[in-house]
Scaffold this motif. Structure first.
Motif, mmCIF file in Angstrom:
data_model
loop_
_atom_site.group_PDB
_atom_site.id
_atom_site.type_symbol
_atom_site.label_atom_id
_atom_site.label_comp_id
_atom_site.label_asym_id
_atom_site.label_seq_id
_atom_site.Cartn_x
_atom_site.Cartn_y
_atom_site.Cartn_z
ATOM 1 N N VAL A 1 5.682 8.931 9.468
ATOM 2 C CA VAL A 1 6.286 8.546 8.185
ATOM 3 C C VAL A 1 7.703 8.010 8.351
ATOM 4 C CG1 VAL A 1 4.877 10.198 6.923
ATOM 5 C CG2 VAL A 1 7.158 10.874 7.655
ATOM 6 N N ARG A 2 8.406 8.438 9.408
ATOM 7 C CA ARG A 2 9.790 7.966 9.558
ATOM 8 C C ARG A 2 9.836 6.492 9.931
ATOM 9 N NH1 ARG A 2 12.514 8.443 14.926
ATOM 10 N NH2 ARG A 2 10.870 8.605 16.487
ATOM 11 N N THR A 3 8.747 5.965 10.490
ATOM 12 C CA THR A 3 8.728 4.559 10.874
ATOM 13 C C THR A 3 7.980 3.694 9.867
ATOM 14 O OG1 THR A 3 6.723 4.918 12.196
ATOM 15 C CG2 THR A 3 8.859 5.136 13.310
ATOM 16 N N ALA A 4 7.323 4.314 8.886
ATOM 17 C CA ALA A 4 6.588 3.554 7.865
ATOM 18 C C ALA A 4 7.522 3.247 6.697
ATOM 19 C CB ALA A 4 5.379 4.352 7.381
ATOM 20 N N PRO A 5 7.260 2.182 5.964
ATOM 21 C CA PRO A 5 8.111 1.823 4.815
ATOM 22 C C PRO A 5 7.824 2.698 3.599
ATOM 23 C CG PRO A 5 6.337 0.243 5.021
ATOM 24 C CD PRO A 5 6.207 1.165 6.206
ATOM 25 N N LEU A 6 8.135 3.981 3.749
ATOM 26 C CA LEU A 6 7.868 4.961 2.696
ATOM 27 C C LEU A 6 9.175 5.479 2.119
ATOM 28 C CD1 LEU A 6 5.132 6.890 4.660
ATOM 29 C CD2 LEU A 6 4.720 5.791 2.461
ATOM 30 N N ASP A 7 9.219 5.629 0.809
ATOM 31 C CA ASP A 7 10.381 6.189 0.139
ATOM 32 C C ASP A 7 10.044 7.623 -0.249
ATOM 33 O OD1 ASP A 7 12.774 6.557 -1.118
ATOM 34 O OD2 ASP A 7 12.218 5.474 -2.940
ATOM 35 N N VAL B 1 0.827 -1.213 0.000
ATOM 36 C CA VAL B 1 0.000 0.000 0.000
ATOM 37 C C VAL B 1 0.858 1.259 0.000
ATOM 38 C CG1 VAL B 1 -1.939 -1.119 1.133
ATOM 39 C CG2 VAL B 1 -0.188 -0.001 2.518
ATOM 40 N N PHE B 2 2.132 1.120 0.387
ATOM 41 C CA PHE B 2 3.013 2.286 0.455
ATOM 42 C C PHE B 2 3.725 2.459 -0.885
ATOM 43 C CE2 PHE B 2 2.699 0.551 4.789
ATOM 44 C CZ PHE B 2 2.167 1.654 5.442
ATOM 45 N N ASP B 3 2.946 2.716 -1.932
ATOM 46 C CA ASP B 3 3.513 2.794 -3.277
ATOM 47 C C ASP B 3 3.907 4.228 -3.627
ATOM 48 O OD1 ASP B 3 1.099 4.057 -3.707
ATOM 49 O OD2 ASP B 3 0.256 2.471 -4.969
ATOM 50 N N GLU B 4 4.345 4.430 -4.877
ATOM 51 C CA GLU B 4 4.813 5.745 -5.320
ATOM 52 C C GLU B 4 3.730 6.801 -5.227
ATOM 53 O OE1 GLU B 4 6.533 5.494 -9.266
ATOM 54 O OE2 GLU B 4 8.495 5.924 -8.425
ATOM 55 N N ASP B 5 2.504 6.428 -5.571
ATOM 56 C CA ASP B 5 1.404 7.401 -5.541
ATOM 57 C C ASP B 5 1.146 7.892 -4.121
ATOM 58 O OD1 ASP B 5 0.903 7.352 -8.289
ATOM 59 O OD2 ASP B 5 -0.344 5.574 -8.115
ATOM 60 N N LEU B 6 1.159 6.977 -3.158
ATOM 61 C CA LEU B 6 0.949 7.375 -1.771
ATOM 62 C C LEU B 6 2.105 8.253 -1.295
ATOM 63 C CD1 LEU B 6 -0.624 7.252 0.868
ATOM 64 C CD2 LEU B 6 0.548 5.107 1.411
ATOM 65 N N CYS B 7 3.330 7.878 -1.650
ATOM 66 C CA CYS B 7 4.495 8.690 -1.275
ATOM 67 C C CYS B 7 4.391 10.096 -1.849
ATOM 68 C CB CYS B 7 5.779 8.010 -1.759
ATOM 69 S SG CYS B 7 6.204 6.492 -0.877
ATOM 70 N N TYR B 8 3.927 10.194 -3.085
ATOM 71 C CA TYR B 8 3.784 11.488 -3.739
ATOM 72 C C TYR B 8 2.749 12.340 -3.013
ATOM 73 C CZ TYR B 8 3.465 14.737 -7.728
ATOM 74 O OH TYR B 8 3.500 15.855 -8.535
ATOM 75 N N ILE C 1 1.823 12.097 0.195
ATOM 76 C CA ILE C 1 2.366 12.490 1.501
ATOM 77 C C ILE C 1 3.402 13.595 1.334
ATOM 78 C CG2 ILE C 1 3.675 11.672 3.485
ATOM 79 C CD1 ILE C 1 2.394 8.907 3.006
ATOM 80 N N LYS C 2 4.269 13.439 0.357
ATOM 81 C CA LYS C 2 5.296 14.455 0.106
ATOM 82 C C LYS C 2 4.658 15.825 -0.134
ATOM 83 C CE LYS C 2 6.818 15.085 -4.073
ATOM 84 N NZ LYS C 2 6.714 16.542 -4.339
ATOM 85 N N ASN C 3 3.658 15.862 -1.002
ATOM 86 C CA ASN C 3 3.002 17.134 -1.318
ATOM 87 C C ASN C 3 2.309 17.724 -0.097
ATOM 88 O OD1 ASN C 3 3.827 17.038 -3.963
ATOM 89 N ND2 ASN C 3 1.931 16.155 -4.734
ATOM 90 N N ARG C 4 1.675 16.870 0.729
ATOM 91 C CA ARG C 4 0.990 17.390 1.917
ATOM 92 C C ARG C 4 1.993 18.004 2.881
ATOM 93 N NH1 ARG C 4 -3.517 16.935 5.463
ATOM 94 N NH2 ARG C 4 -3.382 18.990 6.447
ATOM 95 N N LEU C 5 3.088 17.324 3.128
ATOM 96 C CA LEU C 5 4.092 17.845 4.054
ATOM 97 C C LEU C 5 4.736 19.122 3.511
ATOM 98 C CD1 LEU C 5 5.789 14.528 5.247
ATOM 99 C CD2 LEU C 5 4.268 16.019 6.562
ATOM 100 N N GLU C 6 4.937 19.179 2.201
ATOM 101 C CA GLU C 6 5.504 20.393 1.611
ATOM 102 C C GLU C 6 4.569 21.577 1.816
ATOM 103 O OE1 GLU C 6 6.365 19.675 -2.472
ATOM 104 O OE2 GLU C 6 8.087 18.379 -2.065
#
Length: 812
Positions: A751-757, A711-718, A720-725
């Motif tokens: 996010v630091r403990t989740a398997p997110l790139d 579930v922690f794929d590129e789309d989810l990472c993208y 999360i990245k945008n929200r934090l930015e």
């Protein structure tokens, strides 16, 4: 003996804009990013403006701008895109050049580049001259100074190319060691054969030209450059630095320059975290005083050439056959499929050369009617490309015209200039570099050629398409379904071509799904609404209107009318045509409105078909980006239905799934799919929510991690990245917002403990800026006992810890 090191990065992407829209459209292969420019900016161009320096535990100690310590060039077309889409990155690159002037005795590290990466030895002298001139003018526009050096596309060079560089004041360029033929000490009689990369790359060389001009050249260190690009030398910054330092010779009783050159994308895109290895290597060398960092211009000033060199004519850095890679099936390729060949390269170039040579006399004849010097006007046109404001365009037209132009003649001049611009863009080197003629890079250059053909038809009334496609038919594809260049032209190029009707169809269809202002601007076209009426019956909608459209590049205008009916989901029909007489337009409105109000939708469609003479547009008429948005909107009910069904399955079988998980048994695929789908939706919504429920989100992420599901794929990472930015930008603008700080601290802890790139360079950059700007104020107040400031400091330090900053010194 003093040791000098210079690292050069050639930062470049081919122009990807749709030639008719002047915009880069959505590229699926770059997902989750919009396009490859955006993706590579996030992975390379931007990170090199703010490379992380880490301590022994992998924590960020400081952030540095790599560009200020290296030599670099950026493609002008890439910088033009970046200025519009990523202005902060563009400006940081310009700032780095200014900083490099302080580092390197007043010499900036930025080099110019030939404008659109044309292989100059294969171009005629006129194109060589314009490519160099436009590259220089673009450089001066961005960096505010004249360039001292220029990067040649693929380092491709011949004597005439070097003559053009020297003629326009370029002092030096960079070449591959394999391009050197023979060398000798200046003043010596005998030449020494240095073929096969036997040139000494630790000094500058002089090339004396037939015109009695001269130009200096640097040959990069081949083995180290190869190691950086292809041999994983960037896995360790210290290893990288050691390899550079090992290139110095203890036997040489003189100052030496170790210099390398690679694609700049090596540092971060091709090799993840390559920018960090580069930053560490530069610091390692400087701090230990192992060598002095320099750039080519500074070294050239203090170490002018003592040797001269001659090069292999028509040679380049990525083709061992001279420049065969851009004109023949020379054997160079990018590792395509077995059995493929590049026999298409020669007929493609022959077709483009034919097109260029056909339009040349037509351009000269038509240009002579309107301009003082048609080719001089083409050279000056770069100033319009850099600034398309009407006042600047008028200035260009006034200066170049041989008489006062009327409005029609102004449009003709601008079309002549655009024809020439695209005639050069069609030679962008990437069109030949790869393995297959149907590749996106080659289709792109053929699209530029199609734009030339279209403009030639409009200005000269000459139809060049049949002969051109006949020549393209000789370029055979490796893919049977694509047949040849003519087939590819029909399948991939013709559908991209845009005329007035198609532009208005996009506007009319998209206006059903989104509101426009009275005078919107869409893809370099401005719309002036002359009349519009909208009607609705239930979910059905009808729009009827007339509009004036003006092309912002050529200033050509047209008046068109349209009608669109939308019946829900993907059912839409519309028509567009040149604006008819007022009485005909009134009849159209009357008939469509009456049928629509009766909910006789088939009759509305028949009336549209009748009045617009079979002109038929649908959702397929939308350009890619808008089509994607509209389809997302249309599919919202479908997504909601699927979610409800999957959620019902997940909730119904939750006990069974927990039982199977406890037994470490595999879930049935259907249950796994449903559970993963719902979990990813819930996590995505959790991160996107306006009021984040941190505890619920923490449990969801923990569940995903424990189940080890995808579930922690590129789309989810993208996402999360945008929200934090966005949150970090808001916080930087309002540091007193404790609620926002608390939410960010919680999210980053999750996010630091989740398997997110995650690529959090923007978030970390803003945090780093706040370390200098906001922290002193809050620390001072906390020291004096202010409870709120103390809480702020604790949360801020915790946020920094989650973002991998070394924060202990702040606590002291």
């Amino acid at each position: 003996m003093e040791k000098f090191i210079c690292i050069h990065g050639h930062f470049y992407q081919p122009p990807r804009e749709n030639p008719w829209l002047e915009e880069v459209e959505f590229q699926d292969s770059a997902s989750p990013y919009h396009d490859w420019n955006e993706r590579i900016t996030a992975e390379c161009y931007a990170p090199n403006t703010c490379a992380r320096m880490l301590d022994g535990e992998g924590r960020i100690q400081k952030i540095v701008n790599n560009y200020s310590k290296i030599s670099f060039n950026f493609g002008p077309t890439l910088l033009a895109w970046m200025k519009e889409k990523e202005p902060d990155v563009h400006d940081a690159i310009v700032a780095a050049d200014q900083l490099s002037q302080q580092n390197f005795s007043g010499h900036g590290s930025a080099l110019a580049q030939v404008y659109n990466h044309m292989i100059l030895p294969l171009g005629n002298r006129r194109d060589k001259y314009t490519q160099v001139l436009w590259g220089i003018e673009d450089f001066q526009h961005r960096f505010g100074r004249k360039p001292e050096g220029m990067w040649l596309a693929e380092t491709a060079a011949d004597t005439e190319t070097l003559e053009v560089l020297a003629e326009q004041g370029i002092k030096f360029t960079i070449l591959s060691p394999y391009q050197a033929s023979r060398a000798r000490e200046i003043g010596a009689r005998n030449w020494r054969d240095v073929d096969g990369a036997r040139i000494d790359p630790t000094r500058a060389y002089l090339i004396k030209l037939p015109s009695r001009r001269s130009i200096s050249v640097f040959f990069y260190d081949g083995p180290i450059s190869q190691g950086v690009a292809f041999e994983r030398l960037l896995t360790s910054g210290e290893k990288f630095a050691t390899r550079l330092l090992g290139a110095f010779s203890d036997r040489a009783n003189r100052d030496q320059l170790v210099n390398i050159a690679t694609d700049g994308e090596t540092y971060g895109h091709h090799h993840k975290h390559g920018e960090m290895a580069l930053a560490y290597a530069l610091q390692f060398i400087e701090n230990n005083k192992f060598a002095r960092l320099t750039n080519y211009a500074e070294f050239l000033e203090t170490h002018p050439p003592t040797h001269e060199v001659q090069i292999h004519e028509k040679s380049a850095w990525s083709c061992s056959h001279g420049v065969g890679r851009w004109m023949a099936d020379c054997g160079c390729n990018s590792g395509g499929r077995a059995g493929w060949n590049q026999g298409w390269r020669a007929p493609l170039r022959e077709a483009l050369d034919w097109l260029r040579d056909q339009i040349t006399p037509l351009f000269e004849a038509k240009g002579a009617e309107l301009l003082k010097n048609p080719w001089g006007a083409r050279d000056a046109y770069v100033q319009v490309i850099l600034d398309r404001h009407h006042a600047n365009v008028d200035k260009f037209l006034t200066e170049q015209a041989n008489h006062e132009l009327n409005e029609t003649e102004k449009v003709q001049v601008l079309k002549l200039m655009e024809l020439q611009r695209h005639a050069m863009l069609m030679y962008t080197s990437c069109g030949w570099f790869f393995d297959e003629i149907s590749g996106i890079e080659t289709v792109q250059v053929i699209q530029y050629a199609a734009q030339v053909i279209q403009l030639a038809q409009e200005v000269f009334h000459e139809d060049l398409e049949p002969t051109f496609t006949g020549l393209l038919a000789k370029a055979k594809s490796n893919i049977p379904d694509h047949q040849d260049g003519a087939c590819i032209y029909t399948k991939f190029v013709k559908p991209a071509m845009i005329e007035w009707n198609k532009v208005v169809a996009h506007y009319a269809v998209s206006s059903i799904f989104r509101p426009y202002s009275a005078n919107p601007k869409i893809f370099m076209r401005s719309f002036e609404q002359e009349h519009r009426e909208d009607f609705s019956v239930g979910k059905a909608k009808l729009a009827i209107g007339r509009t004036k459209v003006t092309h912002e590049v050529t200033h050509e205008s047209a008046h068109l009318s349209y009608a669109v009916i939308y019946l829900g989901e993907h059912n839409l029909a519309g028509g567009v045509q040149p604006a008819q007489a007022q009485e005909d337009y009134e009849l159209l409105k009357k008939e469509l409105e009456e049928a629509f109000q009766r909910a006789d939708f088939p009759e509305v469609i028949r009336r549209i078909d009748h009045h617009f003479h079979g002109s038929n547009y649908s959702l397929k008429s939308l350009f890619k980006d808008e089509q994607k948005k509209v389809l997302y909107q249309i599919l919202s009910s479908t997504r909601e239905d699927l979610e409800n069904r999957y959620r019902l399955i997940t909730e119904r079988y939750a006990p069974l799934m927990h039982f199977l998980t406890d037994l470490r048994a595999d879930l049935p695929l259907a249950l796994q799919t449903a559970a993963d789908f719902i979990l990813q939706i819930d996590i995505t919504r959790g991160f996107s929510a306006e009021d984040v429920d941190l505890e619920k989100l923490r449990k969801l992420c923990a569940e995903g991690k424990a189940r080890d599901v995808n579930v922690f794929d590129e789309d989810l990472c993208y996402t999360i990245k945008n929200r934090l930015e966005n949150m970090m930008r808001d916080f930087a603008a309002n540091p007193e917002n404790m609620s926002l700080l608390r939410t960010m601290e919680g999210l980053t802890d999750i996010v630091r403990t989740a398997p997110l790139d995650l690529n959090l360079w923007r978030v970390q950059n803003l945090y780093y800026e706040m370390l200098q700007l906001a922290v002193p104020k809050f620390r001072a107040a906390a020291t004096q006992g202010d409870v709120i400031s103390k809480d702020w400091m604790n949360l801020f330090l915790s946020l920094g810890d989650h973002l991998a900053f070394e924060v202990n010194p702040l606590e002291a």
